[in-house]
Design an enzyme around this catalytic site. Structure first.
Site, PDB file in Angstrom:
ATOM      1  N   ASP A 128       0.846  -1.191   0.000  1.00  0.00           N
ATOM      2  CA  ASP A 128       0.000   0.000   0.000  1.00  0.00           C
ATOM      3  C   ASP A 128       0.881   1.241   0.000  1.00  0.00           C
ATOM      4  O   ASP A 128       1.991   1.221   0.555  1.00  0.00           O
ATOM      5  CB  ASP A 128      -0.928   0.018   1.218  1.00  0.00           C
ATOM      6  CG  ASP A 128      -2.115   0.938   1.015  1.00  0.00           C
ATOM      7  OD1 ASP A 128      -3.180   0.451   0.576  1.00  0.00           O
ATOM      8  OD2 ASP A 128      -1.981   2.161   1.262  1.00  0.00           O
ATOM      9  N   CYS A 163     -14.527  -0.517  -6.950  1.00  0.00           N
ATOM     10  CA  CYS A 163     -15.502  -0.021  -5.977  1.00  0.00           C
ATOM     11  C   CYS A 163     -16.121   1.300  -6.429  1.00  0.00           C
ATOM     12  O   CYS A 163     -16.684   2.030  -5.618  1.00  0.00           O
ATOM     13  CB  CYS A 163     -14.862   0.142  -4.599  1.00  0.00           C
ATOM     14  SG  CYS A 163     -13.514   1.344  -4.543  1.00  0.00           S
TER      15      CYS A 163
END
Length: 402
Positions: A252, A341
């Protein structure tokens, strides 16, 4: 004071008539009577036919958010309690309620309001002016209903700090509703422990919508080498570890997210097999390919690249790139889990983009599953904003090996 009347243009209100909850500014012919932004108004079709009532806000392009299709119904405490009770009863039947989304805005017929439950803490997000006026009343009702089932709520935190509030003419706010409490909350989901930061974590602190998608991957990760991209606080990586993966690497770009992911790994006793790197995924994937790295399972759970219709074209490029790179890193016969998403990245467009990536990577995809958001984020048909998560699990095979 009598309610103002909003009359639609002839031929407009198609989404509303199909079951949706929004009326946009360009669909309105006239407004008669006095009102203040956030007030309830009556909605009429062009010919005077009553269509219900909802909140009006002249600051927003979503001019009216529907509350009820019964124009004679009072939106009062009894009305709100019925809506909240229905939302909780639905969750009890469909999901693990230890941590779940109890209210999902329009899909629970409480437009603009989100309430997440993390163990014994509630996190509230209010995104519409009209519902904001009922916010504290709804929370009190919810606490009462939960108490009937023996669920005691020790604190409520508000995360109404999304930028979208500006388009409603509202300030971004966050803070305690009621007495302060410790905002690091421990939850257990799918047998995995997490520390959730409801004060400063993304959105309301944790992405509950992927709950059962994470569970679906557990059984596919036994003895596997796993790469979890855009790991955030480590949720997919930890599910892979709990599922018996021999090695998991989570990546990340946020150092604070990686730090929390490492804490979560330690909380589950997975430090030896699950590790995390603070890297840009777009930079790292080509490097891994150049080094000849291969993984049994690669997971792509990126943020919403398309946050508006105008950004879809660039988003497609981003989704195509990461999926192409990821497919090249999957061992022949291995697994790719990939998702979007963004509600603006439709099912059809996302499917097409993944297919294009597969052709460019010279890989063939065998679909294992197509999934979407967990049932506590219900999809209300005709309310397109409630359907946003598309999640594929594929077996990836090299063209020349079959």
């Amino acid at each position: 004071m009598s309610e103002a009347v909003v009359t639609l243009k002839k031929g407009e209100g198609r989404s509303l008539k199909a079951g949706g909850m929004w009326i946009f500014d360009n669909e309105i012919q006239s407004v008669t009577g006095s009102f203040r932004d956030g007030d309830m108004v009556l909605i009429h079709d062009f010919d005077g036919y009553p269509m219900g009532k909802g909140f009006i806000n002249t600051h927003s392009k979503i001019r009216i958010r529907l509350m009820t299709r019964d124009s004679a119904r009072a939106v009062d405490g009894a009305f709100l309690e019925k809506r909240v009770r229905n939302a909780w009863e639905y969750r009890k039947k469909t999901v693990d309620t230890s941590s779940c989304r109890i209210i999902f805005g329009e899909a629970d017929f409480l437009p603009g309001l989100v309430v997440d439950k993390f163990s014994d803490v509630l996190v509230v997000e209010s995104l519409a002016l009209g519902i904001d006026r009922f916010k504290t009343e709804i929370i009190d009702i919810l606490k009462k209903i939960l108490a009937e089932d023996g669920v005691r709520i020790r604190g409520v935190y508000e995360r109404s700090d999304a930028k979208v509030r500006r388009s409603e003419g509202m300030e971004q706010i966050k803070g305690f509703i009621g007495e302060p409490f410790e905002t690091d909350v421990e939850i257990i989901e799918n047998g995995v422990k997490y520390r959730v930061d409801v004060r400063d974590g993304q959105k309301t602190g944790f992405f509950l919508d992927q709950k059962y998608n994470r569970l679906a991957l557990q059984k596919l990760c036994k003895d596997a080498r796993v790469l979890d991209c855009f790991t955030h606080t480590g949720s997919f990586a930890l599910n892979a570890g709990i599922g018996g993966a021999r090695e998991v690497i989570g990546v990340d770009a946020s150092q604070s997210a990686v730090d929390r992911a490492r804490e979560n790994a330690a909380l589950n006793g997975l430090e030896g097999r699950v590790s995390f790197l603070c890297r840009d995924v777009f930079e790292m994937l080509p490097e891994l390919e150049a080094e000849g790295e291969k993984f049994d399972v690669v997971i792509l759970d990126p943020p919403a690249f398309a946050k508006s219709r105008s950004s879809v074209k660039n988003a497609v490029k981003g989704y195509r790139e990461i999926n192409l790179r990821a497919m090249k890193l999957v061992r022949d016969g291995g697994v790719l889990a990939t998702c979007s998403c963004s509600r603006f990245m439709t099912y059809e467009l996302f499917t097409q983009t993944v297919a294009q990536a597969a052709r460019s990577a010279r890989r063939r995809l065998r679909q294992v599953e197509f999934r979407t958001q967990a049932p506590d984020h219900p999809i209300l048909w005709a309310a397109d904003e409630s359907y946003y998560l598309k999640f594929y699990i594929f077996q990836v095979v090299e063209e020349r090996s079959w």
